[in-house]
Motif scaffolding. Structure first.
Motif, PDB file in Angstrom:
ATOM      1  N   ILE A  32       0.850  -1.175   0.000  1.00  0.00           N
ATOM      2  CA  ILE A  32       0.000   0.000   0.000  1.00  0.00           C
ATOM      3  C   ILE A  32       0.893   1.234   0.000  1.00  0.00           C
ATOM      4  O   ILE A  32       1.792   1.349   0.818  1.00  0.00           O
ATOM      5  N   ALA A  33       0.624   2.126  -0.961  1.00  0.00           N
ATOM      6  CA  ALA A  33       1.410   3.357  -1.082  1.00  0.00           C
ATOM      7  C   ALA A  33       0.438   4.530  -1.171  1.00  0.00           C
ATOM      8  O   ALA A  33       0.231   5.110  -2.233  1.00  0.00           O
ATOM      9  N   ASN A  34      -0.171   4.874  -0.054  1.00  0.00           N
ATOM     10  CA  ASN A  34      -1.199   5.907  -0.005  1.00  0.00           C
ATOM     11  C   ASN A  34      -0.688   7.168   0.670  1.00  0.00           C
ATOM     12  O   ASN A  34       0.204   7.120   1.512  1.00  0.00           O
ATOM     13  N   SER A  35      -1.266   8.303   0.266  1.00  0.00           N
ATOM     14  CA  SER A  35      -1.052   9.604   0.923  1.00  0.00           C
ATOM     15  C   SER A  35       0.399  10.053   0.905  1.00  0.00           C
ATOM     16  O   SER A  35       0.909  10.627   1.870  1.00  0.00           O
ATOM     17  N   ASN A  36       1.085   9.820  -0.214  1.00  0.00           N
ATOM     18  CA  ASN A  36       2.438  10.315  -0.426  1.00  0.00           C
ATOM     19  C   ASN A  36       2.406  11.319  -1.573  1.00  0.00           C
ATOM     20  O   ASN A  36       1.357  11.612  -2.112  1.00  0.00           O
ATOM     21  N   SER A  37       3.562  11.814  -1.987  1.00  0.00           N
ATOM     22  CA  SER A  37       3.628  12.629  -3.186  1.00  0.00           C
ATOM     23  C   SER A  37       3.337  11.741  -4.404  1.00  0.00           C
ATOM     24  O   SER A  37       2.433  12.007  -5.178  1.00  0.00           O
ATOM     25  N   GLN A  38       4.110  10.684  -4.556  1.00  0.00           N
ATOM     26  CA  GLN A  38       3.875   9.660  -5.573  1.00  0.00           C
ATOM     27  C   GLN A  38       3.775   8.335  -4.841  1.00  0.00           C
ATOM     28  O   GLN A  38       4.606   8.012  -4.003  1.00  0.00           O
ATOM     29  N   GLY A  39       2.770   7.560  -5.211  1.00  0.00           N
ATOM     30  CA  GLY A  39       2.598   6.279  -4.531  1.00  0.00           C
ATOM     31  C   GLY A  39       3.713   5.308  -4.868  1.00  0.00           C
ATOM     32  O   GLY A  39       4.490   4.896  -4.009  1.00  0.00           O
ATOM     33  N   ILE A  40       3.833   4.947  -6.133  1.00  0.00           N
ATOM     34  CA  ILE A  40       4.878   4.041  -6.620  1.00  0.00           C
ATOM     35  C   ILE A  40       5.568   4.764  -7.769  1.00  0.00           C
ATOM     36  O   ILE A  40       4.912   5.242  -8.696  1.00  0.00           O
ATOM     37  N   TYR A  41       6.894   4.844  -7.724  1.00  0.00           N
ATOM     38  CA  TYR A  41       7.626   5.622  -8.720  1.00  0.00           C
ATOM     39  C   TYR A  41       8.816   4.821  -9.241  1.00  0.00           C
ATOM     40  O   TYR A  41       9.717   4.476  -8.471  1.00  0.00           O
ATOM     41  N   LEU A  42       8.798   4.515 -10.539  1.00  0.00           N
ATOM     42  CA  LEU A  42       9.968   3.940 -11.213  1.00  0.00           C
ATOM     43  C   LEU A  42      10.587   5.052 -12.037  1.00  0.00           C
ATOM     44  O   LEU A  42       9.954   5.580 -12.944  1.00  0.00           O
ATOM     45  N   LYS A  43      11.827   5.441 -11.718  1.00  0.00           N
ATOM     46  CA  LYS A  43      12.447   6.522 -12.461  1.00  0.00           C
ATOM     47  C   LYS A  43      13.509   5.996 -13.402  1.00  0.00           C
ATOM     48  O   LYS A  43      13.745   4.801 -13.459  1.00  0.00           O
ATOM     49  N   SER A  44      14.122   6.848 -14.116  1.00  0.00           N
ATOM     50  CA  SER A  44      15.027   6.557 -15.227  1.00  0.00           C
ATOM     51  C   SER A  44      15.687   5.188 -15.179  1.00  0.00           C
ATOM     52  O   SER A  44      16.344   4.830 -14.209  1.00  0.00           O
ATOM     53  N   SER A  45      15.476   4.444 -16.256  1.00  0.00           N
ATOM     54  CA  SER A  45      16.084   3.124 -16.476  1.00  0.00           C
ATOM     55  C   SER A  45      15.697   2.086 -15.425  1.00  0.00           C
ATOM     56  O   SER A  45      16.462   1.173 -15.148  1.00  0.00           O
TER      57      SER A  45
ATOM     58  N   ASN B 195      -3.406   5.013  -3.600  1.00  0.00           N
ATOM     59  CA  ASN B 195      -4.536   5.935  -3.563  1.00  0.00           C
ATOM     60  C   ASN B 195      -4.210   7.201  -2.786  1.00  0.00           C
ATOM     61  O   ASN B 195      -3.349   7.204  -1.900  1.00  0.00           O
ATOM     62  N   SER B 196      -4.902   8.284  -3.127  1.00  0.00           N
ATOM     63  CA  SER B 196      -4.884   9.543  -2.364  1.00  0.00           C
ATOM     64  C   SER B 196      -3.492  10.147  -2.231  1.00  0.00           C
ATOM     65  O   SER B 196      -3.153  10.728  -1.200  1.00  0.00           O
ATOM     66  N   ASN B 197      -2.685  10.025  -3.277  1.00  0.00           N
ATOM     67  CA  ASN B 197      -1.371  10.668  -3.287  1.00  0.00           C
ATOM     68  C   ASN B 197      -1.509  12.087  -3.845  1.00  0.00           C
ATOM     69  O   ASN B 197      -2.413  12.374  -4.620  1.00  0.00           O
ATOM     70  N   THR B 198      -0.600  12.984  -3.463  1.00  0.00           N
ATOM     71  CA  THR B 198      -0.730  14.382  -3.873  1.00  0.00           C
ATOM     72  C   THR B 198      -0.340  14.627  -5.325  1.00  0.00           C
ATOM     73  O   THR B 198      -0.654  15.680  -5.860  1.00  0.00           O
ATOM     74  N   GLN B 199       0.333  13.671  -5.972  1.00  0.00           N
ATOM     75  CA  GLN B 199       0.638  13.823  -7.386  1.00  0.00           C
ATOM     76  C   GLN B 199       0.113  12.621  -8.175  1.00  0.00           C
ATOM     77  O   GLN B 199      -0.963  12.669  -8.739  1.00  0.00           O
ATOM     78  N   VAL B 200       0.856  11.530  -8.192  1.00  0.00           N
ATOM     79  CA  VAL B 200       0.545  10.391  -9.058  1.00  0.00           C
ATOM     80  C   VAL B 200       0.490   9.113  -8.234  1.00  0.00           C
ATOM     81  O   VAL B 200       1.304   8.902  -7.340  1.00  0.00           O
TER      82      VAL B 200
END
Length: 181
Positions: free
Chosen positions: A1-14, A26-31
Motif C-alpha cells: 500500500i502506497a497511499n497519501s504520499n507525493s507519488q505512490g509508486i515511482y519507477l524513475k530513469s532506467s 490511492n490519495s497521493n498528492t501527485q501520481v
C-alpha cells in the motif's frame, strides 16, 4: 500500500524489467503509479484511485504492459501516456476522472484493448499526438471487433474497422470525432 504520499509508486530513469502487481496507490498528492523513462515493465492488478493529479502515468517509457488496473476518481487523468511508445494497455478501468485516458505528445504505436473508460468529466479518451503518430484503440467481444487507429489528420476516430456482428443491438453513430450508441 502506497497511499497519501507525493507519488505512490515511482519507477524513475532506467527502471527496467520490473513487475508492479497487486498494489494500492490511492490519495497521493501527485501520481498513484509513475513510470518515467523506463521500459519492459509489467503493471498488473493495481489500484490508483483518488490521486490529486494522475492515477497511472507513463512518461518517456516504452514496451510496458498495463493490464487489469483501476484508475478511478483522480482529479486529472486516470491513465496518462506521454512521450511513450509500444505500450500495451489492456482491460483497465478509468472512470470518473477529468480525462479517462490521455494519449499525449509524441506517443506512438500504443495499443488500447478492451479498457472500460466511462463517466469522465471532459473526455473519456483524449489524443493530442497529431498526424505523425499511429496508435490503436480496440474493443473486442464475443461477436466481433471495433478497431480505430489515428493514421492521419489529427483525430483518433478515423479508419474505423468493424469485424463481425459486434452484438450491440443498436446503431453505432460515428461523426465529428465521436463514436456513440
Amino acid at each position: 500500500i502506497a497511499n497519501s504520499n507525493s507519488q505512490g509508486i515511482y519507477l524513475k530513469s532506467s527502471s527496467n524489467n520490473n513487475n508492479i502487481t497487486n498494489n494500492t496507490a490511492n490519495s497521493n498528492t501527485q501520481v498513484g503509479i509513475d513510470i518515467a523513462s523506463s521500459s519492459n515493465n509489467q503493471v498488473i492488478n493495481n489500484t490508483a484511485n483518488s490521486n490529486t493529479q494522475v492515477g497511472i502515468y507513463f512518461w518517456s517509457s516504452s514496451n510496458n504492459t498495463l493490464t487489469n488496473n483501476t484508475a478511478d476518481s483522480n482529479s486529472n487523468t486516470g491513465i496518462d501516456i506521454a512521450y511513450s511508445s509500444n505500450n500495451q494497455v489492456t482491460n483497465n478501468t478509468a472512470n470518473s476522472n477529468l480525462y479517462g485516458i490521455a494519449l499525449l505528445v509524441s506517443s506512438n504505436n500504443n495499443q488500447f484493448l478492451n479498457n472500460k473508460i466511462t463517466k469522465n468529466t471532459v473526455k473519456d479518451f483524449w489524443d493530442t499526438t497529431g498526424d505523425s503518430y499511429i496508435n490503436y484503440l480496440i474493443y473486442n467481444n464475443s461477436f466481433g471487433e471495433i478497431k480505430w487507429n489515428d493514421e492521419t489528420n489529427g483525430g483518433f476516430l478515423k479508419n474505423l474497422n468493424l469485424t463481425g456482428d459486434i452484438g450491440l443491438n443498436t446503431n453505432l453513430f460515428i461523426g465529428n470525432n465521436t463514436a456513440y450508441l
